[in-house]
Design an enzyme around this catalytic site. Structure first.
Site: not given
Length: 456
Positions: A285, A342, A412
């Site tokens: 972030q 991931e 986002c």
């Protein structure tokens, strides 16, 4: 509405006088000219402006335009803090503004109201969720006061990416353009990034520069992405111009391998009582206060709903370097379990290093949909933090089929979030909680955290 003609470089472009309408997702407002929609950047709803068309054509469904003069300003208009991102000033010098600060002409308070309007509109249009006035979500300020001087909302970016001009100068792209404009500051970036003074360095032979300067003050990293054919001698010349206390690395544009030039190939980040290694241009972030803010929102929703406790079984999907995984491991304890998924091999390796001493964590590198098929289990909760494009219909169906008690969705992008929420609603799931955060002041971006649960 009146038409005039102006010239920039060798192109002839139309200028129009328009009344600026409502804000829309993407950093622009909606106006109309003779029935045609014009997406206007650098305006504010209610203003009368003169614009320069930047993307037009007789067969186009809509046009795009930049404001070049404000004829009737909004009371929320403020002087732009960055000359090269100021549309009127830039076009007066015959070039477009750089991207990345497209709301810098609007007071922060109005920026957040506009972002809340965008979120509500996307939820209504794409998810069929219409918020009542009591339910209207405010976009919360984070980490203020930030920056220095009289302009609030600056100095928050711990990461910044730059292009390089043909002359080898640090630069940034104009919006939706291949044009690269030289820059000599980045007001949204932290002092640690600006102190490098990369605009004074000869960057010939490099296509792109990525910089990370952790908020904890640990050693920054400059990542050089060389142009094809650039030799190591040229990179060493750039390295010699960097401060001695900065790590430097290069990214192989073909293999994606991060190659050490000096110091570490990673930065050391801190959040929620944990230390994290993030290699190269791996995801983290960018707002200095975002990690703590988002971890608090996610764990708060799950704790309050009774979905996160010692012994819980949870999964962190699109887990990155483990920002959420580590505090989840703390919460579930040694009697619980956390599955971390991931897709990026390099970032997944970082997660392994960051969580190596947490026996209750299983780290798997791969696509979310594949891993969930291979490792089915009864989840108490899932944490979903997909890239900007969102999860998509197929993944949402798979998540529903996995049968968790709750999902914390971190997004986002309000459009992809609203679209995915619509898919969840088709599967009889609903939104139990929603928070929005202004983690990108002076840009149109925002971050949302939602709690989703199955509906009876």
């Amino acid at each position: 509405m009146t038409d005039t003609r102006t010239h920039a470089h060798t192109d002839t472009r139309t200028e129009l006088t328009l009344d600026v309408g409502p804000v829309a997702h993407g950093g622009h407002c909606v106006a109309r000219h003779e029935g045609r929609v014009v997406f206007v950047r650098h305006g504010i709803p209610g203003e009368k402006v003169r614009v320069r068309l930047t993307d037009d054509g007789p067969t186009a469904k809509f046009w795009r335009a930049d404001v070049v003069e404000v004829l009737e300003p909004s009371p929320d208009r403020v002087p732009h803090f960055w000359d090269v991102a100021d549309s009127a000033r830039s076009w007066s010098h015959r070039h477009p503004p750089v991207g990345g600060a497209e709301l810098g002409h609007i007071s922060l308070e109005r920026q957040r109201r506009l972002k809340a309007d965008v979120l509500a509109e996307q939820l209504k249009r794409l998810a069929g969720v219409e918020l009542s006035p009591e339910e209207q979500t405010t976009v919360e300020a984070v980490g203020e006061p930030a920056g220095s001087g009289p302009v609030p909302g600056l100095g928050w970016r711990t990461r910044a990416g730059f292009a390089v001009t043909p002359a080898g100068k640090l630069g940034m792209h104009a919006h939706r353009s291949d044009s690269i404009l030289p820059v000599r500051e980045m007001p949204l970036a932290t002092d640690g990034i600006n102190a490098l003074r990369l605009w004074e360095i000869d960057l010939q032979g490099v296509d792109r520069v990525e910089v990370a300067a952790p908020a904890n003050g640990s050693r920054p990293l400059v990542l050089l992405v060389p142009a094809p054919g650039t030799r190591s001698k040229r990179l060493n010349s750039i390295l010699a111009q960097l401060p001695d206390d900065v790590s430097a690395a290069s990214l192989d544009p073909v293999t994606g391998e991060v190659l050490q030039l000096r110091g570490r190939t990673y930065v050391q980040e801190s959040a929620a009582g944990h230390e994290y290694r993030v290699t190269g241009d791996g995801f983290w972030q960018i707002h200095r206060d975002a990690p703590e803010t988002l971890v608090g929102a996610v764990t708060g929703f799950l704790h309050d709903g009774g979905y996160l406790a010692p012994g819980s079984v949870v999964a962190d999907l699109y887990a990155g370097a483990g920002l959420f995984t580590a505090p989840l491991a703390d919460a579930v304890g040694v009697t619980g379990s956390v599955l971390s998924v991931e897709g990026s091999p390099g970032t997944s390796r970082d997660a392994r290093k960051n969580l190596h001493d947490a026996a209750q964590v299983e780290i798997v590198q791969g696509r979310v949909e594949r891993v969930l098929r291979q490792k089915p289990r009864n989840f108490d909760a899932l944490i979903l933090d997909p890239p900007r494009a969102g999860a998509g219909k197929a993944v949402v169906k798979q998540l529903i089929d996995a049968g968790p008690r709750a999902i914390a969705y971190v997004s986002c992008d309000p459009a992809s979030f609203a679209r995915d929420l619509g898919y969840f609603r088709q599967g009889s799931w609903g939104m139990e909680g929603l928070r929005a955060f202004d983690l990108y002041p002076h840009t149109h971006h925002m971050e949302t955290v939602a709690l989703l649960t199955p509906q009876a």
